[in-house]
Scaffold this motif. Sequence first.
Motif, PDB file in Angstrom:
ATOM      1  N   ILE A 134       7.048   4.720   8.629  1.00 55.19           N
ATOM      2  CA  ILE A 134       7.851   3.563   8.246  1.00 55.19           C
ATOM      3  C   ILE A 134       7.020   2.657   7.344  1.00 55.19           C
ATOM      4  O   ILE A 134       5.900   2.284   7.695  1.00 55.19           O
ATOM      5  CB  ILE A 134       8.306   2.787   9.492  1.00 55.19           C
ATOM      6  CG1 ILE A 134       9.148   3.673  10.417  1.00 55.19           C
ATOM      7  CG2 ILE A 134       9.108   1.540   9.094  1.00 55.19           C
ATOM      8  CD1 ILE A 134       9.460   3.028  11.761  1.00 55.19           C
ATOM      9  N   THR A 135       7.564   2.308   6.178  1.00 54.76           N
ATOM     10  CA  THR A 135       6.840   1.417   5.270  1.00 54.76           C
ATOM     11  C   THR A 135       7.454   0.024   5.202  1.00 54.76           C
ATOM     12  O   THR A 135       6.751  -0.945   4.920  1.00 54.76           O
ATOM     13  CB  THR A 135       6.796   2.001   3.848  1.00 54.76           C
ATOM     14  OG1 THR A 135       8.132   2.091   3.323  1.00 54.76           O
ATOM     15  CG2 THR A 135       6.148   3.374   3.846  1.00 54.76           C
ATOM     16  N   GLU A 136       8.763  -0.077   5.435  1.00 53.03           N
ATOM     17  CA  GLU A 136       9.430  -1.376   5.324  1.00 53.03           C
ATOM     18  C   GLU A 136      10.644  -1.402   6.242  1.00 53.03           C
ATOM     19  O   GLU A 136      11.281  -0.371   6.472  1.00 53.03           O
ATOM     20  CB  GLU A 136       9.865  -1.614   3.876  1.00 53.03           C
ATOM     21  CG  GLU A 136      10.404  -2.999   3.581  1.00 53.03           C
ATOM     22  CD  GLU A 136      10.754  -3.158   2.106  1.00 53.03           C
ATOM     23  OE1 GLU A 136      11.887  -3.610   1.809  1.00 53.03           O
ATOM     24  OE2 GLU A 136       9.902  -2.834   1.249  1.00 53.03           O
ATOM     25  N   VAL A 137      10.949  -2.575   6.754  1.00 54.76           N
ATOM     26  CA  VAL A 137      12.085  -2.736   7.673  1.00 54.76           C
ATOM     27  C   VAL A 137      12.881  -3.988   7.298  1.00 54.76           C
ATOM     28  O   VAL A 137      12.294  -5.032   6.992  1.00 54.76           O
ATOM     29  CB  VAL A 137      11.607  -2.872   9.142  1.00 54.76           C
ATOM     30  CG1 VAL A 137      12.805  -2.996  10.086  1.00 54.76           C
ATOM     31  CG2 VAL A 137      10.737  -1.687   9.537  1.00 54.76           C
ATOM     32  N   SER A 138      14.202  -3.863   7.312  1.00 56.02           N
ATOM     33  CA  SER A 138      15.091  -5.018   7.143  1.00 56.02           C
ATOM     34  C   SER A 138      15.786  -5.274   8.469  1.00 56.02           C
ATOM     35  O   SER A 138      16.355  -4.349   9.074  1.00 56.02           O
ATOM     36  CB  SER A 138      16.140  -4.750   6.061  1.00 56.02           C
ATOM     37  OG  SER A 138      15.528  -4.615   4.795  1.00 56.02           O
ATOM     38  N   LEU A 139      15.724  -6.517   8.926  1.00 54.69           N
ATOM     39  CA  LEU A 139      16.270  -6.886  10.230  1.00 54.69           C
ATOM     40  C   LEU A 139      17.294  -8.007  10.114  1.00 54.69           C
ATOM     41  O   LEU A 139      17.135  -8.919   9.288  1.00 54.69           O
ATOM     42  CB  LEU A 139      15.153  -7.376  11.155  1.00 54.69           C
ATOM     43  CG  LEU A 139      14.084  -6.399  11.608  1.00 54.69           C
ATOM     44  CD1 LEU A 139      12.942  -7.161  12.255  1.00 54.69           C
ATOM     45  CD2 LEU A 139      14.655  -5.376  12.577  1.00 54.69           C
TER      46      LEU A 139
ATOM     47  N   ALA B 281       0.822  -1.218   0.000  1.00 48.69           N
ATOM     48  CA  ALA B 281       0.000   0.000   0.000  1.00 48.69           C
ATOM     49  C   ALA B 281       0.852   1.262   0.000  1.00 48.69           C
ATOM     50  O   ALA B 281       0.350   2.349   0.285  1.00 48.69           O
ATOM     51  CB  ALA B 281      -0.933  -0.001   1.215  1.00 48.69           C
ATOM     52  N   SER B 282       2.133   1.132  -0.336  1.00 45.53           N
ATOM     53  CA  SER B 282       3.027   2.287  -0.218  1.00 45.53           C
ATOM     54  C   SER B 282       2.609   3.445  -1.127  1.00 45.53           C
ATOM     55  O   SER B 282       2.732   4.620  -0.736  1.00 45.53           O
ATOM     56  CB  SER B 282       4.471   1.874  -0.515  1.00 45.53           C
ATOM     57  OG  SER B 282       4.580   1.268  -1.791  1.00 45.53           O
ATOM     58  N   ALA B 283       2.110   3.146  -2.329  1.00 44.15           N
ATOM     59  CA  ALA B 283       1.676   4.226  -3.225  1.00 44.15           C
ATOM     60  C   ALA B 283       0.490   4.985  -2.629  1.00 44.15           C
ATOM     61  O   ALA B 283       0.441   6.226  -2.669  1.00 44.15           O
ATOM     62  CB  ALA B 283       1.305   3.645  -4.590  1.00 44.15           C
TER      63      ALA B 283
ATOM     64  N   THR C  70      15.584   0.758   6.476  1.00 48.29           N
ATOM     65  CA  THR C  70      14.144   1.051   6.483  1.00 48.29           C
ATOM     66  C   THR C  70      13.773   1.797   5.204  1.00 48.29           C
ATOM     67  O   THR C  70      14.621   2.396   4.541  1.00 48.29           O
ATOM     68  CB  THR C  70      13.747   1.948   7.676  1.00 48.29           C
ATOM     69  OG1 THR C  70      14.570   3.123   7.666  1.00 48.29           O
ATOM     70  CG2 THR C  70      13.909   1.225   8.999  1.00 48.29           C
ATOM     71  N   ARG C  71      12.497   1.738   4.880  1.00 44.49           N
ATOM     72  CA  ARG C  71      11.914   2.641   3.885  1.00 44.49           C
ATOM     73  C   ARG C  71      10.912   3.508   4.642  1.00 44.49           C
ATOM     74  O   ARG C  71      10.139   3.003   5.474  1.00 44.49           O
ATOM     75  CB  ARG C  71      11.234   1.867   2.756  1.00 44.49           C
ATOM     76  CG  ARG C  71      12.177   1.033   1.917  1.00 44.49           C
ATOM     77  CD  ARG C  71      11.511   0.585   0.632  1.00 44.49           C
ATOM     78  NE  ARG C  71      11.348   1.705  -0.296  1.00 44.49           N
ATOM     79  CZ  ARG C  71      10.548   1.678  -1.368  1.00 44.49           C
ATOM     80  NH1 ARG C  71       9.818   0.594  -1.622  1.00 44.49           N
ATOM     81  NH2 ARG C  71      10.464   2.728  -2.167  1.00 44.49           N
ATOM     82  N   VAL C  72      10.927   4.806   4.362  1.00 47.79           N
ATOM     83  CA  VAL C  72      10.155   5.763   5.150  1.00 47.79           C
ATOM     84  C   VAL C  72       9.557   6.841   4.258  1.00 47.79           C
ATOM     85  O   VAL C  72      10.224   7.349   3.349  1.00 47.79           O
ATOM     86  CB  VAL C  72      11.059   6.446   6.218  1.00 47.79           C
ATOM     87  CG1 VAL C  72      10.227   7.363   7.102  1.00 47.79           C
ATOM     88  CG2 VAL C  72      11.811   5.430   7.034  1.00 47.79           C
ATOM     89  N   ILE C  73       8.312   7.189   4.525  1.00 47.06           N
ATOM     90  CA  ILE C  73       7.707   8.365   3.900  1.00 47.06           C
ATOM     91  C   ILE C  73       7.924   9.524   4.861  1.00 47.06           C
ATOM     92  O   ILE C  73       7.472   9.494   6.005  1.00 47.06           O
ATOM     93  CB  ILE C  73       6.214   8.153   3.626  1.00 47.06           C
ATOM     94  CG1 ILE C  73       6.019   7.004   2.632  1.00 47.06           C
ATOM     95  CG2 ILE C  73       5.581   9.434   3.086  1.00 47.06           C
ATOM     96  CD1 ILE C  73       4.571   6.635   2.383  1.00 47.06           C
TER      97      ILE C  73
END
Length: 353
Positions: free
Chosen positions: A164-169, A8-10, A125-128
């Motif tokens: 925050i839209t996505e996280v890498s751990l 749903a990022s868009a 992370t990906r962030v708006i």
Amino acid sequence: MAEQDFDASAQWLEAVNQALAEGTPLAVQGSGSKGFLGHPVNARPFDTRGHRGIVSYDPTELVISARAGTPLRELQAAVQAAGQILPFEPPSLGPDATLGGMVAAGLSGPRRPWAGSVRDYVLGTRVITGHGKHLRFGGEVMKNVAGYDVSRLLVGSLGCLGLITEVSLKVLPRPRACVSLRLPMAPAQALQRLTEWGCQPLPISAACHAGEHLMLRLEGGEGSVAAARERLGGEPLDSSFWSELNERRLAFFADPRPLWRLAVPNACTALGLPGEQLIDWAGAQRWLKSDASATLIRTVVSKVGGHAACHTPGACSEPFEPLAAILLRYHQQLKLQLDPQGIFNPGRMYPEF
């Protein structure tokens, strides 16, 4: 891709840009399981749970990436199926806790003093941002971490710095052996023993004192765990104790008095505060159930070099430790850089930003 997975990022980016154009603040949250942290937010609700799904997971690389609305239970199930763990043991505190909420709250479980915190395992992370841009910070492997510090800043920010839209751990292999023990011991003696044991090569991965017993968890190779068990003695303890502690389901937490989290040096002796205390993190984290005033609690805790946060909504006008003027200025400047219009969870941490 599972049926419920959805990017749903868009839509999120469009919604944030609309909020910026209208000057409408957003109250960002997932399931609300960590809603007791900080101040209530008077803004338009923004539910993150529709943006979910594991984006990539390579057990051989010890890295998992997922969208912010992914249920924490799904993330944990995926790594457990591969014989791995989230080393910092994040508490869920509710059945629908999300990955984004886990990062935003920054809470860690019993293993934290030995394995590290949430912040230590966030690779990217990906962030708006409050500029209406969808940006990527950090990476998916330790050698590719440009902007790594920005991702770390988001941990524990309660959604105040961006969406925050996505996280890498980073994840780790599950310990080969695990044993839990209970030893009869007074609080003062337990703190003394834990200080001594902290200087020795013992495979302790959790230590909590409650009532008149010290609870220990030993993890590692079978030989080292067996040797430590023989040396320390005590009686077997059901390993479910640690999840009950982490999820605040022990009888201690049912006490109706306000709950305080006290962060102190782990070698600190017993704190003379009214109420009942539970010692966690080998002494570095103390849980307090007390009707004492915030001023008294924070005065006692600050004298030993610690700080106190109230985890009961409405019980304290300042849930988090008041900031010194220079720290408040740094926080305000950071907020201004990442969210200049102040649309993300305004006032959640402190009324000033």
